[in-house]
Design a protein around this motif. Structure first.
Motif, PDB file in Angstrom:
ATOM      1  N   ASN A 120       0.708  -1.256   0.065  1.00 13.23           N
ATOM      2  CA  ASN A 120      -0.115   0.099  -0.122  1.00 13.23           C
ATOM      3  C   ASN A 120       0.971   1.360  -0.008  1.00 13.23           C
ATOM      4  OD1 ASN A 120      -1.926  -1.768   2.200  1.00 13.23           O
ATOM      5  ND2 ASN A 120      -2.397  -1.307   0.100  1.00 13.23           N
ATOM      6  N   THR A 121       1.344   1.733  -1.210  1.00  8.99           N
ATOM      7  CA  THR A 121       2.092   2.817  -1.321  1.00  8.99           C
ATOM      8  C   THR A 121       1.673   3.982  -0.548  1.00  8.99           C
ATOM      9  OG1 THR A 121       1.296   3.593  -3.323  1.00  8.99           O
ATOM     10  CG2 THR A 121       3.099   1.889  -3.322  1.00  8.99           C
ATOM     11  N   SER A 122       0.504   4.171  -0.429  1.00  9.12           N
ATOM     12  CA  SER A 122      -0.179   5.460   0.099  1.00  9.12           C
ATOM     13  C   SER A 122       0.131   5.410   1.779  1.00  9.12           C
ATOM     14  CB  SER A 122      -1.599   5.711  -0.040  1.00  9.12           C
ATOM     15  OG  SER A 122      -2.389   4.441   0.454  1.00  9.12           O
ATOM     16  N   GLU A 123       0.625   4.346   2.197  1.00  5.70           N
ATOM     17  CA  GLU A 123       0.904   4.303   3.663  1.00  5.70           C
ATOM     18  C   GLU A 123       2.192   4.855   3.877  1.00  5.70           C
ATOM     19  OE1 GLU A 123       0.468   0.619   5.741  1.00  5.70           O
ATOM     20  OE2 GLU A 123      -1.787   0.282   5.203  1.00  5.70           O
ATOM     21  N   PHE A 124       3.095   4.817   2.968  1.00  2.00           N
ATOM     22  CA  PHE A 124       4.382   5.383   3.399  1.00  2.00           C
ATOM     23  C   PHE A 124       4.721   6.553   2.323  1.00  2.00           C
ATOM     24  CE2 PHE A 124       6.250   2.909  -0.134  1.00  2.00           C
ATOM     25  CZ  PHE A 124       5.580   1.563   0.141  1.00  2.00           C
ATOM     26  N   LEU A 125       3.993   6.779   0.971  1.00  2.00           N
ATOM     27  CA  LEU A 125       4.248   7.650   0.264  1.00  2.00           C
ATOM     28  C   LEU A 125       2.872   8.634   0.130  1.00  2.00           C
ATOM     29  CD1 LEU A 125       6.175   6.128  -2.584  1.00  2.00           C
ATOM     30  CD2 LEU A 125       7.139   7.804  -0.924  1.00  2.00           C
ATOM     31  N   PRO A 126       2.402   8.998   0.984  1.00  2.00           N
ATOM     32  CA  PRO A 126       0.996   9.745   1.175  1.00  2.00           C
ATOM     33  C   PRO A 126       0.917  10.779   0.152  1.00  2.00           C
ATOM     34  CG  PRO A 126       2.234  10.722   3.027  1.00  2.00           C
ATOM     35  CD  PRO A 126       2.944   9.336   2.378  1.00  2.00           C
ATOM     36  N   LYS A 127       1.812  11.491  -0.356  1.00  2.00           N
ATOM     37  CA  LYS A 127       1.736  12.503  -1.233  1.00  2.00           C
ATOM     38  C   LYS A 127       1.812  12.238  -2.741  1.00  2.00           C
ATOM     39  CE  LYS A 127       1.931  16.313  -0.271  1.00  2.00           C
ATOM     40  NZ  LYS A 127       2.769  17.344   0.048  1.00  2.00           N
ATOM     41  N   GLN A 128       1.968  10.794  -2.824  1.00  2.00           N
ATOM     42  CA  GLN A 128       2.197  10.379  -4.192  1.00  2.00           C
ATOM     43  C   GLN A 128       0.807   9.628  -4.570  1.00  2.00           C
ATOM     44  OE1 GLN A 128       5.135  11.115  -3.879  1.00  2.00           O
ATOM     45  NE2 GLN A 128       5.159  11.160  -6.130  1.00  2.00           N
ATOM     46  N   ASN A 129       0.650   9.659  -5.866  1.00  2.00           N
ATOM     47  CA  ASN A 129      -0.668   9.343  -6.479  1.00  2.00           C
ATOM     48  C   ASN A 129      -0.942   7.782  -6.115  1.00  2.00           C
ATOM     49  OD1 ASN A 129      -1.678  11.629  -7.649  1.00  2.00           O
ATOM     50  ND2 ASN A 129      -0.797  10.995  -9.396  1.00  2.00           N
TER      51      ASN A 129
END
Lengths: 207, 207
Positions: A120-129
């Motif tokens: 879940n990239t949004s967990e560690f790259l919240p600014k990324q799409n």
DNA sequence: GTCTATACGCCGATAGAC
DNA sequence: GTCTATCGGCGTATAGAC
């Protein structure tokens, strides 16, 4: 020239320099244990580096490593999709090319597919799409849209068609990645492609 | 009796006591931010508790909270699936019941579905079975196996059929959960059920 | 059973020698 | 450009009063 070009193919510029060693080590560990279970110490050790401080010479912070991976993977994916689209006009062949790429990557670069399909990239790259709002994903939707206009694909909501199609493809690849399906991805590719394509194709052969 | 029984339906014993408040707060936060981005302080605040130490009165440690959630969710899922299987012998109706449950949960208890479909439980509950090796999943495979024996479902590998079927279902629900599909899940249910069922059914209506 | 206060460790991050 | 050494903080977990 090292001979360990296993997982690097897509990981951008293949150089045996330290930054790339760090990226490859991080990719492997993130894929295996997750971002938060991986410390900079783990990465340093896996990259044959003695000091975590060396990492800061090449990357601003831990997030920056993940960000660089994210960008590398999606940049390469974008390029690959563009190439595939240039080779043929037919939506069926373009989609087949993408499916072929995904299955090959699952066998040859599983860490990259783990990053794409499982983390879940949004967990560690919240600014990324999130992946679904990525240019690569938008291109896939476009392929399906033009397939509908061309009469190749049934007239349903393109987003929904994409959801169904890659629901089948990606779930199959996830099952391969976690070992629940125990053969190589390529073994499942032909019938999985057919299942996914017939689902959205206008003239489905039905079986 | 509080009126906020929104997400609790499936979360086991519905009691307005402190342990349950903690579990509900944790479920919400884990679903929204992920396990590692959620501190015990966050959980305490969301549960209207002043001290994190209070949490330790009810749970051994942070993992134990996640474990209790995991068990509650899967226990309830197991019970629900058993009920569904008792109502009908036909695989099609049993699968339809499960799909109906999943879509209802996505609209009524999104945090639970987020936990089931999005979170990587193995990252923070390494000793627990991954979802795909869970009794609930095994039961679904059994349903499909007996559907094949009964001639309802095409004769393909049951694991693969399950992968395809829930690839479509779960990916659609994931798209609803993250807002990429912007209507309620129930709106997509009929056509998504048809897409998934026709994919594995023996006599598919084709469209 | 909930609180205040505090201990402890890990890990991200920095300073500075070589 | 990589190292040694160290800092600071956050978050888990504990001790003990009420």
């Amino acid at each position: 020239m090292d001979q360990d070009i296993d997982n690097t193919q897509i990981a951008a510029d293949i150089q045996a320099d330290t930054p790339n060693e760090i990226l490859l080590a991080a990719l492997k560990l993130f894929a295996e244990k997750g971002y938060f279970n991986t410390s900079l110490g783990d990465i340093a050790k896996a990259a044959d580096i003695k000091a975590t401080s060396t990492i800061y010479q090449h990357f601003g912070d831990k997030q920056a490593i993940a960000l660089k991976l994210y960008e590398s993977i999606f940049d390469n994916l974008n390029v690959s999709i563009d190439e595939i689209r240039r080779k043929s006009q037919k939506s069926s062949e373009q989609l087949h090319g993408i499916v072929d790429l995904f299955f090959k990557l699952t066998d040859d670069a599983p860490y990259i597919m783990q990053f794409l399909l499982v983390l879940n990239t949004s967990e560690f790259l919240p600014k990324q799409n999130p992946i679904l709002e990525t240019p690569a994903f938008a291109k896939v939707v476009k392929i399906i849209q033009s397939g509908i206009r061309a009469g190749e694909i049934r007239n349903i909501d393109p987003i929904l068609a994409t959801t169904y199609f890659f629901g089948i493809i990606n779930n199959t690849l996830r099952m391969v990645l976690n070992g629940e399906l125990d053969k190589k991805a390529e073994v499942y590719q032909p019938q999985t492609w057919l299942a996914a394509w017939n689902l959205i194709a206008k003239k489905s052969t039905c079986f």
